[in-house]
Enzyme design. Structure first.
Site, PDB file in Angstrom:
ATOM      1  CG  HIS A 373     -19.484 -18.215  50.870  1.00  0.00           C
ATOM      2  ND1 HIS A 373     -19.702 -17.196  51.776  1.00  0.00           N
ATOM      3  CD2 HIS A 373     -20.717 -18.666  50.533  1.00  0.00           C
ATOM      4  CE1 HIS A 373     -21.004 -17.043  51.968  1.00  0.00           C
ATOM      5  NE2 HIS A 373     -21.644 -17.925  51.220  1.00  0.00           N
ATOM      6  CE1 TYR A 487     -27.844 -23.526  56.284  1.00  0.00           C
ATOM      7  CE2 TYR A 487     -28.046 -22.495  54.128  1.00  0.00           C
ATOM      8  CZ  TYR A 487     -27.437 -22.569  55.360  1.00  0.00           C
ATOM      9  OH  TYR A 487     -26.426 -21.690  55.674  1.00  0.00           O
ATOM     10  CB  SER A 489     -28.298 -18.121  54.320  1.00  0.00           C
ATOM     11  OG  SER A 489     -27.523 -19.249  54.038  1.00  0.00           O
ATOM     12  CB  THR A 500     -25.486 -16.757  57.463  1.00  0.00           C
ATOM     13  OG1 THR A 500     -24.685 -17.931  57.372  1.00  0.00           O
ATOM     14  CG2 THR A 500     -25.050 -15.732  56.438  1.00  0.00           C
TER      15      THR A 500
END
Length: 565
Positions: A373, A487, A489, A500
């Site tokens: 990532h 949360y 994104s 993001t």
């Protein structure tokens, strides 16, 4: 354990950025079999003129923070939080904001978030497995016979290499978000916009409500890996390498998929080499080196240095520089839970988690992409998935009846062997113990809801995304009796080097609606409950706009929605 898990199905249509309108390509020409497309608009045509990511106003950030805290605190706690925020806004917060604005003005070539974002990922010392790396799963090939492991592995490999060649030749269609496709997604627009200089091209697209997206991450898709280093890891890319890395039963193999002139090796030859690898009856190694990529990054950095000093430098170079990593698993998928565990972490022996992406093909042809990532986000990977799926299904390089080429695979395929001393063997054993322990902490379950979906919700004028977030809140309230922060994104790819932004979906609206459904459903009519859901959807749409567009909408620029209904 909270895992980064993306169980998405790649469809043969355009790249899905969110539940809203799709980012449709500028050209749909198929081109030669070396290329996926022959776009008349160069791939990076809009990159230089993309707007910069705006810094939100401090007062707006404070207001959003307080709105996010409201459903989580009692009145006394909230009043105290308001006082802290006011003090912050008028004191150190104001100074920090001024410093950030000044720093941003001195660094106009990129976004203010780009450097810290890379630092956040690359400086993290936790294992990247479960903590960072997600996966996306493909749909099966609609022609069932093409799901044979060898056939699908060959077709998907060739389609991925076609994507690579199309991208590097500048023939891949630029990523563009069309608000009015009738005006912007046309041959006339393409023919005109290609003559607009790159430093002005974004503005030409904007005039017809088309928004080009950042594509700066795309070059890291291939020939890239994350190298473990003390304190902060390093991203490396070697575009000169022409070989594919294949893992099977913990064994490593490499062979060229591009020839010396940069042409794709014939599909029948790739098929022959993969068939050769699948026929190798060598047992799994006693000490699988792949376990090391699951380790704490500082531990892995130290062990990697021992690998290099122990005579494995060239072997590691071939692993790191490979176009990508193809993982061939020797078992079929039992169900979605098994699929999720296997594609997210597997058994630790048959993945090189540091590679930009691992293409995983199970025995029954079930396929997924697992990606590291730090280098990029889902937009680039999802584009790759959609293009690979579409090409492998609509223009497969081989069929189940295709015969592999008569070639000398034993000579063309190199099996990589690592030289391991006692310290490295101990390190691998320790990594395995930690990996097995952490994997046991992850539980995955699923329910397939077939009585409705996003199309039904859209007809009710509800955002499917907002309903999903509302469902999380209701489930947690039912299970634990409270509202909690969540949360989500949101892509900021509308800006140069955007990554993001965070959406905080928990709100006074989701709290009120959740409590009505969970604690007092009999006290509200169906119409009242539906109205509460509509309020949640409307507010979630506002949060999504703010996350995707920063404070541009407060400066008179028309907002654009990259996610949402």
């Amino acid at each position: 354990m909270v895992a980064r898990l993306l169980l998405l199905r790649a469809w043969p249509r355009g790249p899905a950025v969110g539940p809203g309108p799709l980012c449709r390509p500028l050209s749909s020409g198929s081109g030669s079999r070396e290329y996926l497309q022959l776009s008349i608009v160069p791939t990076m045509h809009f990159q230089d003129s993309l707007p910069r990511l705006p810094i939100p106003k401090l007062e707006d950030t404070v207001k959003r923070y307080l709105r996010a805290q409201k459903p989580l605190l009692d009145d006394g706690q909230f009043r105290k939080t308001e006082q802290f925020c006011k003090s912050f806004e008028n004191g150190i917060g104001k100074e920090l904001h001024e410093q950030l604005v000044a720093q941003d003005k001195q660094n106009k070539r990129t976004s203010y978030i780009s450097g810290p974002w890379f630092d956040m990922y690359l400086s993290a010392r936790d294992s990247i497995v479960l903590n960072f790396n997600p996966f996306m799963a493909f749909n099966p090939d609609p022609k069932s016979e093409y799901n044979d492991q060898l056939t699908r592995a060959t077709n998907m490999t060739v389609s991925a290499i076609r994507f690579l060649k199309t991208l590097r030749a500048g023939l891949l269609e630029p990523e563009v978000f069309h608000l009015n496709p009738a005006k912007s997604d046309t041959e006339t627009f393409k023919k005109l916009i290609r003559f607009v200089p790159s430093f002005l091209s974004w503005y030409g697209a904007y005039l017809v409500n088309a928004y080009p997206l950042d594509m700066s991450q795309y070059f890291r898709l291939f020939n890239s890996t994350r190298l473990p280093r003390p304190i902060r890891d390093e991203l490396v890319t070697d575009e000169k390498a022409r070989h594919l890395l294949v893992l099977r039963k913990g064994q490593f193999y490499v062979f060229d998929v591009l020839d010396q002139d940069g042409n794709i090796v014939s599909a029948s030859e790739i098929q022959a080499h993969l068939k050769y690898i699948l026929s190798d009856d060598s047992p799994a190694p006693t000490f699988p080196v792949a376990y090391l990529t699951t380790e704490n990054r500082d531990v892995w950095a130290e062990l990697r240095q021992k690998l290099v000093s122990g005579g494995n430098e060239e072997t590691l170079r071939k692993v790191d520089s490979a176009v990508f990593c193809l993982c061939l698993d020797d078992f079929p998928m039992k169900d979605l839970v098994h699929l999720s565990h296997n594609m997210l972490h597997g058994d630790g022996t048959n993945r090189w988690f540091d590679k930009s992406f691992n293409l995983i093909i199970a025995k029954d042809g079930t396929a997924a992409v697992h990606f590291e990532h730090a280098w990029g986000d889902g937009v680039a990977v999802l584009r790759l998935l959609n293009e690979m799926f579409k090409d492998s299904v609509q223009a497969p390089a081989v069929s189940p009846q295709s015969q592999p080429a008569r070639t000398d695979s034993p000579a063309a395929v190199q099996k990589l062997n690592f030289k391991l001393n006692d310290a490295l063997k101990t390190g691998i054993s320790s990594a395995k113990e930690k990996f097995d322990a952490i994997v046991k902490t992850l539980t995955i379950s699923f329910i397939q809801f077939r009585r409705g979906g996003k199309e039904f919700l859209k007809k009710q004028k509800l955002s499917p995304d907002s309903v999903a977030q509302l469902a999380f809140q209701m489930a947690f309230l039912r299970q634990y009796g409270q509202t909690v922060a969540t949360y989500e994104s949101c892509s900021t790819a509308a800006f140069k080097h955007g990554r993001t932004e965070t959406i905080r979906p928990a709100s006074v609206f989701t709290k009120r609606c959740s409590e009505a459904f969970v604690r007092e459903p009999s006290q509200h009519s169906a119409g009242e409950l539906q109205q509460m859901m509509a309020e949640c959807s409307k507010y979630h749409g506002q949060l999504t706009k703010e996350a995707a567009m920063g404070d541009l909408q407060n400066q008179g620029t028309r907002p654009m929605r990259l996610t949402g209904p």
